[in-house]
Scaffold this motif. Sequence first.
Motif, PDB file in Angstrom:
ATOM      1  N   GLY A  95       0.779  -1.227   0.000  1.00 46.08           N
ATOM      2  CA  GLY A  95       0.000   0.000   0.000  1.00 46.08           C
ATOM      3  C   GLY A  95       0.811   1.278   0.000  1.00 46.08           C
ATOM      4  O   GLY A  95       0.240   2.368   0.075  1.00 46.08           O
ATOM      5  N   GLY A  96       2.139   1.174  -0.080  1.00 43.79           N
ATOM      6  CA  GLY A  96       2.974   2.372  -0.011  1.00 43.79           C
ATOM      7  C   GLY A  96       4.037   2.394  -1.086  1.00 43.79           C
ATOM      8  O   GLY A  96       4.408   1.358  -1.641  1.00 43.79           O
ATOM      9  N   SER A  97       4.532   3.597  -1.344  1.00 48.14           N
ATOM     10  CA  SER A  97       5.552   3.766  -2.384  1.00 48.14           C
ATOM     11  C   SER A  97       6.939   4.059  -1.813  1.00 48.14           C
ATOM     12  O   SER A  97       7.900   4.170  -2.572  1.00 48.14           O
ATOM     13  CB  SER A  97       5.157   4.921  -3.315  1.00 48.14           C
ATOM     14  OG  SER A  97       5.049   6.137  -2.576  1.00 48.14           O
ATOM     15  N   ALA A  98       7.050   4.201  -0.483  1.00 47.67           N
ATOM     16  CA  ALA A  98       8.331   4.523   0.145  1.00 47.67           C
ATOM     17  C   ALA A  98       8.519   3.641   1.376  1.00 47.67           C
ATOM     18  O   ALA A  98       7.561   3.319   2.086  1.00 47.67           O
ATOM     19  CB  ALA A  98       8.392   5.998   0.536  1.00 47.67           C
ATOM     20  N   SER A  99       9.753   3.266   1.642  1.00 50.90           N
ATOM     21  CA  SER A  99      10.067   2.404   2.782  1.00 50.90           C
ATOM     22  C   SER A  99      10.205   3.231   4.060  1.00 50.90           C
ATOM     23  O   SER A  99      10.314   4.458   4.030  1.00 50.90           O
ATOM     24  CB  SER A  99      11.367   1.647   2.523  1.00 50.90           C
ATOM     25  OG  SER A  99      12.463   2.549   2.532  1.00 50.90           O
ATOM     26  N   ALA A 100      10.259   2.519   5.180  1.00 51.04           N
ATOM     27  CA  ALA A 100      10.508   3.195   6.454  1.00 51.04           C
ATOM     28  C   ALA A 100      11.872   3.880   6.444  1.00 51.04           C
ATOM     29  O   ALA A 100      12.047   4.931   7.066  1.00 51.04           O
ATOM     30  CB  ALA A 100      10.427   2.187   7.598  1.00 51.04           C
ATOM     31  N   ALA A 101      12.841   3.308   5.739  1.00 46.89           N
ATOM     32  CA  ALA A 101      14.155   3.950   5.632  1.00 46.89           C
ATOM     33  C   ALA A 101      14.034   5.319   4.983  1.00 46.89           C
ATOM     34  O   ALA A 101      14.682   6.289   5.405  1.00 46.89           O
ATOM     35  CB  ALA A 101      15.101   3.060   4.831  1.00 46.89           C
ATOM     36  N   ALA A 102      13.210   5.419   3.954  1.00 42.01           N
ATOM     37  CA  ALA A 102      13.013   6.709   3.288  1.00 42.01           C
ATOM     38  C   ALA A 102      12.263   7.685   4.193  1.00 42.01           C
ATOM     39  O   ALA A 102      12.602   8.878   4.252  1.00 42.01           O
ATOM     40  CB  ALA A 102      12.246   6.507   1.985  1.00 42.01           C
ATOM     41  N   TRP A 103      11.277   7.196   4.918  1.00 45.08           N
ATOM     42  CA  TRP A 103      10.516   8.078   5.806  1.00 45.08           C
ATOM     43  C   TRP A 103      11.389   8.619   6.934  1.00 45.08           C
ATOM     44  O   TRP A 103      11.158   9.731   7.422  1.00 45.08           O
ATOM     45  CB  TRP A 103       9.313   7.332   6.393  1.00 45.08           C
ATOM     46  CG  TRP A 103       8.152   7.237   5.460  1.00 45.08           C
ATOM     47  CD1 TRP A 103       7.686   6.122   4.819  1.00 45.08           C
ATOM     48  CD2 TRP A 103       7.281   8.303   5.053  1.00 45.08           C
ATOM     49  NE1 TRP A 103       6.600   6.426   4.032  1.00 45.08           N
ATOM     50  CE2 TRP A 103       6.325   7.759   4.161  1.00 45.08           C
ATOM     51  CE3 TRP A 103       7.224   9.667   5.345  1.00 45.08           C
ATOM     52  CZ2 TRP A 103       5.319   8.528   3.574  1.00 45.08           C
ATOM     53  CZ3 TRP A 103       6.227  10.432   4.763  1.00 45.08           C
ATOM     54  CH2 TRP A 103       5.290   9.871   3.890  1.00 45.08           C
ATOM     55  N   LEU A 104      12.423   7.864   7.359  1.00 50.92           N
ATOM     56  CA  LEU A 104      13.303   8.354   8.415  1.00 50.92           C
ATOM     57  C   LEU A 104      14.120   9.563   7.966  1.00 50.92           C
ATOM     58  O   LEU A 104      14.636  10.311   8.791  1.00 50.92           O
ATOM     59  CB  LEU A 104      14.244   7.241   8.880  1.00 50.92           C
ATOM     60  CG  LEU A 104      13.826   6.463  10.119  1.00 50.92           C
ATOM     61  CD1 LEU A 104      14.839   5.394  10.453  1.00 50.92           C
ATOM     62  CD2 LEU A 104      13.616   7.389  11.314  1.00 50.92           C
ATOM     63  N   ARG A 105      14.243   9.756   6.665  1.00 51.01           N
ATOM     64  CA  ARG A 105      14.964  10.929   6.154  1.00 51.01           C
ATOM     65  C   ARG A 105      14.071  12.159   6.089  1.00 51.01           C
ATOM     66  O   ARG A 105      14.538  13.252   5.750  1.00 51.01           O
ATOM     67  CB  ARG A 105      15.548  10.622   4.765  1.00 51.01           C
ATOM     68  CG  ARG A 105      16.621   9.544   4.800  1.00 51.01           C
ATOM     69  CD  ARG A 105      17.384   9.479   3.486  1.00 51.01           C
ATOM     70  NE  ARG A 105      16.568   8.970   2.393  1.00 51.01           N
ATOM     71  CZ  ARG A 105      16.472   7.682   2.054  1.00 51.01           C
ATOM     72  NH1 ARG A 105      17.134   6.772   2.752  1.00 51.01           N
ATOM     73  NH2 ARG A 105      15.747   7.310   1.029  1.00 51.01           N
ATOM     74  N   ASP A 106      12.795  11.981   6.390  1.00 53.62           N
ATOM     75  CA  ASP A 106      11.841  13.083   6.467  1.00 53.62           C
ATOM     76  C   ASP A 106      11.805  13.551   7.922  1.00 53.62           C
ATOM     77  O   ASP A 106      11.516  12.770   8.824  1.00 53.62           O
ATOM     78  CB  ASP A 106      10.462  12.592   6.025  1.00 53.62           C
ATOM     79  CG  ASP A 106       9.422  13.703   5.925  1.00 53.62           C
ATOM     80  OD1 ASP A 106       9.469  14.643   6.743  1.00 53.62           O
ATOM     81  OD2 ASP A 106       8.550  13.620   5.044  1.00 53.62           O
ATOM     82  N   PHE A 107      12.125  14.800   8.171  1.00 55.97           N
ATOM     83  CA  PHE A 107      12.289  15.272   9.543  1.00 55.97           C
ATOM     84  C   PHE A 107      10.993  15.738  10.201  1.00 55.97           C
ATOM     85  O   PHE A 107      11.005  16.219  11.329  1.00 55.97           O
ATOM     86  CB  PHE A 107      13.331  16.397   9.584  1.00 55.97           C
ATOM     87  CG  PHE A 107      14.666  15.973   9.056  1.00 55.97           C
ATOM     88  CD1 PHE A 107      15.256  14.802   9.503  1.00 55.97           C
ATOM     89  CD2 PHE A 107      15.329  16.720   8.108  1.00 55.97           C
ATOM     90  CE1 PHE A 107      16.488  14.389   9.019  1.00 55.97           C
ATOM     91  CE2 PHE A 107      16.568  16.317   7.605  1.00 55.97           C
ATOM     92  CZ  PHE A 107      17.146  15.151   8.072  1.00 55.97           C
ATOM     93  N   ARG A 108       9.868  15.602   9.521  1.00 60.58           N
ATOM     94  CA  ARG A 108       8.603  15.994  10.136  1.00 60.58           C
ATOM     95  C   ARG A 108       8.224  14.997  11.238  1.00 60.58           C
ATOM     96  O   ARG A 108       8.437  13.790  11.096  1.00 60.58           O
ATOM     97  CB  ARG A 108       7.493  16.047   9.083  1.00 60.58           C
ATOM     98  CG  ARG A 108       7.652  17.164   8.063  1.00 60.58           C
ATOM     99  CD  ARG A 108       6.585  17.069   6.984  1.00 60.58           C
ATOM    100  NE  ARG A 108       6.744  15.843   6.200  1.00 60.58           N
ATOM    101  CZ  ARG A 108       5.896  15.465   5.246  1.00 60.58           C
ATOM    102  NH1 ARG A 108       4.811  16.203   4.981  1.00 60.58           N
ATOM    103  NH2 ARG A 108       6.095  14.344   4.580  1.00 60.58           N
TER     104      ARG A 108
END
Length: 335
Positions: A95-108
């Motif tokens: 259901g997603g296009s980005a991994s948790a690794a990618a989300w960790l680079r988002d500082f929000r």
Amino acid sequence: MTAVTTVTTATDPVPALPEPFGPDVVAEYGTELQTTRVLRAPDGGFLWWQGPGAQVRGPLLARAAHLVPLLPDDTGAALLTVPERAGAGLLHRVGGSASAAAWLRDFRPQARALVAHSLVSAARALRALHAVPAPPPGELRLGAPPGLGRLRDWARGSSELRERTLSCWGAERLERLLGWADDLAPDPAAEPIPDPVPDPAAGAAPAGRSLVHGWASLGALVPPLSRGRVALLTGEDLAVGRPELDLGWLLGELVELAWTTPHQKPADLQRLLLDAYGPGPDPVLVGRSAVLRVVTHMQDFATYRGWDDELLGYIAFTAELIDEEGRRAVPQGVS
């Protein structure tokens, strides 16, 4: 989507789907070990295709996928998504296009909250997976995870990274590391040991060997883009080993993140993962597994991307991790 190739092998007679590509691709990346391609699916979800890199002979297979449990929606566990064969690779529907690794680079803050939720879901899914006993050798012979196989080959081989590492570590550290690998997932050539019989009714992780994910990673953990379940891409690396191996693999990535990105403080994420998994794992083995993960990443980088002077820092860092047996991966008070 257009077919590039269809692969059928004697060990896996089910014809493969076409390899997906075309205008629906939203991301593509990889190394000479593996290529990942993410596409939009007609149903609004996403397709994650993973294929062999230039140094890997395909096709990729998931021989033990039929052993993966289907976890109900109400468990709070991530969906262990087993793949379909597609071309020379494996296709997951998520259901997603980005991994948790990618989300960790988002500082929000909401991005970090999403990663935290994903790690909790992953821990619950891994505990259920670890309740699956190792298959009898006569039914399906599974060895150690491929990542540990690559680590062993590197340690016994000859390369610039190995020689530079030995000059810093010394032979004793390397032997300790290989001993930890044998404790967590013995080399298939080693003498077999009996497998425990888990108690699924008690919900307890087995004390010895069980089915393990083999590459439980932030890059394989995919939160949904909107609604739906977190997915943990599962299949190709399924193996036999101790449950601590999967936990340490995820925690090792968080340890590495804290070292490479000083403003990242992962202790809360480490604690969430271990608390969600629950009692049973040996914290010493978890810490040692975390070290194995960082060293495997280091040697994979050198093998499949090439030498970079950044690796000199990794060599010194991993020496510290070996000396402390990866204790920084297990927050105090968690056992």
